[in-house]
Design a protein around this motif. Structure first.
Motif, PDB file in Angstrom:
ATOM      1  N   ALA A 125       7.136 -12.368   3.514  1.00  0.00           N
ATOM      2  CA  ALA A 125       6.170 -10.834   4.634  1.00  0.00           C
ATOM      3  C   ALA A 125       7.583  -9.705   4.539  1.00  0.00           C
ATOM      4  O   ALA A 125       7.166  -8.641   4.445  1.00  0.00           O
ATOM      5  CB  ALA A 125       6.487 -11.198   5.780  1.00  0.00           C
ATOM      6  N   PHE A 126       8.319  -9.511   4.700  1.00  0.00           N
ATOM      7  CA  PHE A 126       9.367  -8.579   4.501  1.00  0.00           C
ATOM      8  C   PHE A 126       9.220  -7.645   3.319  1.00  0.00           C
ATOM      9  O   PHE A 126       9.743  -6.530   3.120  1.00  0.00           O
ATOM     10  CB  PHE A 126      10.849  -9.141   5.117  1.00  0.00           C
ATOM     11  CG  PHE A 126      12.026  -7.299   4.950  1.00  0.00           C
ATOM     12  CD1 PHE A 126      12.128  -6.962   6.103  1.00  0.00           C
ATOM     13  CD2 PHE A 126      12.356  -8.082   4.137  1.00  0.00           C
ATOM     14  CE1 PHE A 126      13.504  -5.889   5.675  1.00  0.00           C
ATOM     15  CE2 PHE A 126      13.425  -6.856   4.032  1.00  0.00           C
ATOM     16  CZ  PHE A 126      13.873  -5.913   4.869  1.00  0.00           C
ATOM     17  N   GLY A 135      -0.252  -4.240   3.209  1.00  0.00           N
ATOM     18  CA  GLY A 135      -0.652  -4.274   5.026  1.00  0.00           C
ATOM     19  C   GLY A 135      -0.679  -5.777   4.899  1.00  0.00           C
ATOM     20  O   GLY A 135      -0.423  -6.563   5.203  1.00  0.00           O
ATOM     21  N   TYR A 136      -0.433  -5.417   6.892  1.00  0.00           N
ATOM     22  CA  TYR A 136      -0.701  -7.026   7.434  1.00  0.00           C
ATOM     23  C   TYR A 136      -1.392  -7.696   7.327  1.00  0.00           C
ATOM     24  O   TYR A 136      -1.401  -9.082   6.750  1.00  0.00           O
ATOM     25  CB  TYR A 136       0.315  -6.770   8.990  1.00  0.00           C
ATOM     26  CG  TYR A 136       1.057  -5.910   8.851  1.00  0.00           C
ATOM     27  CD1 TYR A 136       2.652  -6.486   8.907  1.00  0.00           C
ATOM     28  CD2 TYR A 136       1.397  -4.941  10.356  1.00  0.00           C
ATOM     29  CE1 TYR A 136       3.523  -6.898   9.317  1.00  0.00           C
ATOM     30  CE2 TYR A 136       2.716  -3.748   9.704  1.00  0.00           C
ATOM     31  CZ  TYR A 136       3.826  -4.878   9.621  1.00  0.00           C
ATOM     32  OH  TYR A 136       5.015  -4.636   9.854  1.00  0.00           O
ATOM     33  N   ASP A 137      -3.180  -6.932   7.041  1.00  0.00           N
ATOM     34  CA  ASP A 137      -4.234  -7.485   6.715  1.00  0.00           C
ATOM     35  C   ASP A 137      -3.640  -8.271   5.446  1.00  0.00           C
ATOM     36  O   ASP A 137      -4.323  -9.694   5.437  1.00  0.00           O
ATOM     37  CB  ASP A 137      -5.207  -6.868   6.817  1.00  0.00           C
ATOM     38  CG  ASP A 137      -5.766  -5.096   5.864  1.00  0.00           C
ATOM     39  OD1 ASP A 137      -3.515  -5.411   5.095  1.00  0.00           O
ATOM     40  OD2 ASP A 137      -6.185  -5.246   5.363  1.00  0.00           O
ATOM     41  N   GLU A 138      -3.352  -8.216   4.152  1.00  0.00           N
ATOM     42  CA  GLU A 138      -2.904  -8.180   2.990  1.00  0.00           C
ATOM     43  C   GLU A 138      -2.491  -9.923   3.215  1.00  0.00           C
ATOM     44  O   GLU A 138      -2.017 -10.944   2.681  1.00  0.00           O
ATOM     45  CB  GLU A 138      -2.997  -8.076   2.183  1.00  0.00           C
ATOM     46  CG  GLU A 138      -3.780  -6.179   1.342  1.00  0.00           C
ATOM     47  CD  GLU A 138      -2.860  -5.135   0.712  1.00  0.00           C
ATOM     48  OE1 GLU A 138      -3.088  -5.858  -0.155  1.00  0.00           O
ATOM     49  OE2 GLU A 138      -2.081  -4.463   1.643  1.00  0.00           O
ATOM     50  N   ILE A 139      -1.456  -9.421   3.956  1.00  0.00           N
ATOM     51  CA  ILE A 139      -0.316 -10.545   3.861  1.00  0.00           C
ATOM     52  C   ILE A 139      -0.192 -11.082   4.599  1.00  0.00           C
ATOM     53  O   ILE A 139       0.392 -12.370   4.413  1.00  0.00           O
ATOM     54  CB  ILE A 139       1.642  -9.878   4.400  1.00  0.00           C
ATOM     55  CG1 ILE A 139       2.484  -8.857   3.942  1.00  0.00           C
ATOM     56  CG2 ILE A 139       2.405 -10.681   4.803  1.00  0.00           C
ATOM     57  CD1 ILE A 139       2.863  -7.860   5.080  1.00  0.00           C
ATOM     58  N   ARG A 151       3.531  -9.168  11.389  1.00  0.00           N
ATOM     59  CA  ARG A 151       4.176  -7.960  11.755  1.00  0.00           C
ATOM     60  C   ARG A 151       5.352  -8.639  13.074  1.00  0.00           C
ATOM     61  O   ARG A 151       6.898  -8.419  12.641  1.00  0.00           O
ATOM     62  CB  ARG A 151       3.326  -7.457  13.405  1.00  0.00           C
ATOM     63  CG  ARG A 151       2.294  -6.818  12.461  1.00  0.00           C
ATOM     64  CD  ARG A 151       1.453  -5.989  13.267  1.00  0.00           C
ATOM     65  NE  ARG A 151       0.345  -5.079  13.665  1.00  0.00           N
ATOM     66  CZ  ARG A 151       0.381  -4.309  12.488  1.00  0.00           C
ATOM     67  NH1 ARG A 151       1.505  -3.568  12.772  1.00  0.00           N
ATOM     68  NH2 ARG A 151      -0.709  -3.900  12.427  1.00  0.00           N
ATOM     69  N   GLN A 152       5.301  -9.852  13.606  1.00  0.00           N
ATOM     70  CA  GLN A 152       6.772 -10.674  14.283  1.00  0.00           C
ATOM     71  C   GLN A 152       7.436 -10.920  13.195  1.00  0.00           C
ATOM     72  O   GLN A 152       8.628 -10.505  13.393  1.00  0.00           O
ATOM     73  CB  GLN A 152       6.228 -11.539  15.563  1.00  0.00           C
ATOM     74  CG  GLN A 152       7.353 -12.292  15.898  1.00  0.00           C
ATOM     75  CD  GLN A 152       7.768 -10.996  16.667  1.00  0.00           C
ATOM     76  OE1 GLN A 152       7.663  -9.938  17.090  1.00  0.00           O
ATOM     77  NE2 GLN A 152       9.136 -11.333  17.273  1.00  0.00           N
TER      78      GLN A 152
END
Length: 293
Positions: A125-126, A135-139, A151-152
């Motif tokens: 994720a990082f 983006g977080y949606d893609e990840i 995100r966390q």
């Protein structure tokens, strides 16, 4: 099928960049890309037509393959003898220009070592967010997790990287000049000169993998590290030589004994003294490194 090969080749630099940063091994990264290509090549036309973004599909495939490999590697490294360091990228190498450009942003040994301390999903994720700007949606879709969880992951990883990685804004010329002084001191084995070039709380991590004589724990303190290089100088004398090379995108040192590569040494410096050293001596990790004339 040629169109599929062309599509994969266009995405290859990014895929390689993800795989190397995830795994810390060029050979493992190449294996992952080969597996991803076979999966891509094996899809039927209906499945390909249903894919909205080829690049996203390929990045997802490579990321998941890397996560599986990392989980397996964790078990392997529990039995690894001494500290484990990533296999260094030493220029000149057989990297393509595209791969070189993709890896140029940040694959320093110090950064790779910090990444090794992250859990596999945190690492993925990082890297996908911080290095590849996803983006977080893609990840979330790639990892099969919620956006909140991703995100966390990134938050925890960013905090750890910030805390554990020491960064100094110094010029390449300053870095090379300090390395040259260190090489001169290492050749002579002068403990006073060596100590003066090391920060008082300097650390040294060495990877011999049980196949080369090495320090089995992280060594701390300028005096202890200087004493080690003093002993090496006395042991090898004129049989040992040193040269500067680009290692993982930064100036570093190659030590040769009887003209053969003995170790690859990466150093972190504040511009006046060396604060961290990483020495790869495991012969398996030195294979394939091409020495310039």
């Amino acid at each position: 099928m040629n169109q599929r090969a062309d599509t994969f080749h266009a995405c290859r630099p990014k895929l390689y960049g993800i795989a190397y940063r995830m795994l810390g091994s060029r050979a493992d990264a190449e294996d992952i890309l080969q597996d991803a290509y076979l999966r891509w090549h094996g899809l039927d036309e209906a499945a390909v037509n249903d894919i909205r973004s080829t690049e996203a599909w390929l990045v997802t495939s490579v990321t998941r393959l890397c996560l599986d490999r990392l989980r397996h590697a964790k078990l392997e490294r529990e039995t690894y003898q001494g500290p484990w360091l990533p296999k260094p990228l030493v220029a000149p190498s057989a990297l393509t220009p595209e791969e070189s450009a993709e890896l140029a942003s940040d694959v320093s040994m110090a950064f790779m070592v910090v990444l090794e301390r992250l859990a596999p999903e945190e690492r993925a994720a990082f890297l996908l967010h911080q290095v590849f700007d996803l983006g977080y949606d893609e990840i979330a879709g790639m990892l099969g997790k919620s956006q909140a969880a991703c995100r966390q992951f990134v938050h925890r990883a960013r905090e750890r990287v910030t805390q554990e990685r020491r960064r100094f804004a110094i010029s390449r010329e300053t870095h090379v000049a300090l390395l040259q002084r260190f090489m001169d001191a290492a050749r002579s084995g002068d403990r006073a000169q060596l100590t003066a070039l090391l920060a008082e709380n300097a650390s040294m991590t060495a990877d011999g993998g049980g196949k080369a004589i090495s320090v089995n724990t992280v060594m701390h303190g300028a005096d202890r590290i200087a004493r080690l290089f003093h002993v090496v100088a006395r042991q090898f004398g004129e049989r040992a030589s040193y040269r500067i090379a680009d290692i993982n995108g930064e100036p570093g040192i190659l030590r040769l004994v009887d003209g053969k590569l003995d170790s690859v040494i990466s150093l972190v410096t504040d511009g006046s003294r060396i604060v961290e050293m990483y020495s790869v001596r495991n012969p398996d990790k030195l294979q394939g490194i091409v020495l310039s004339d």
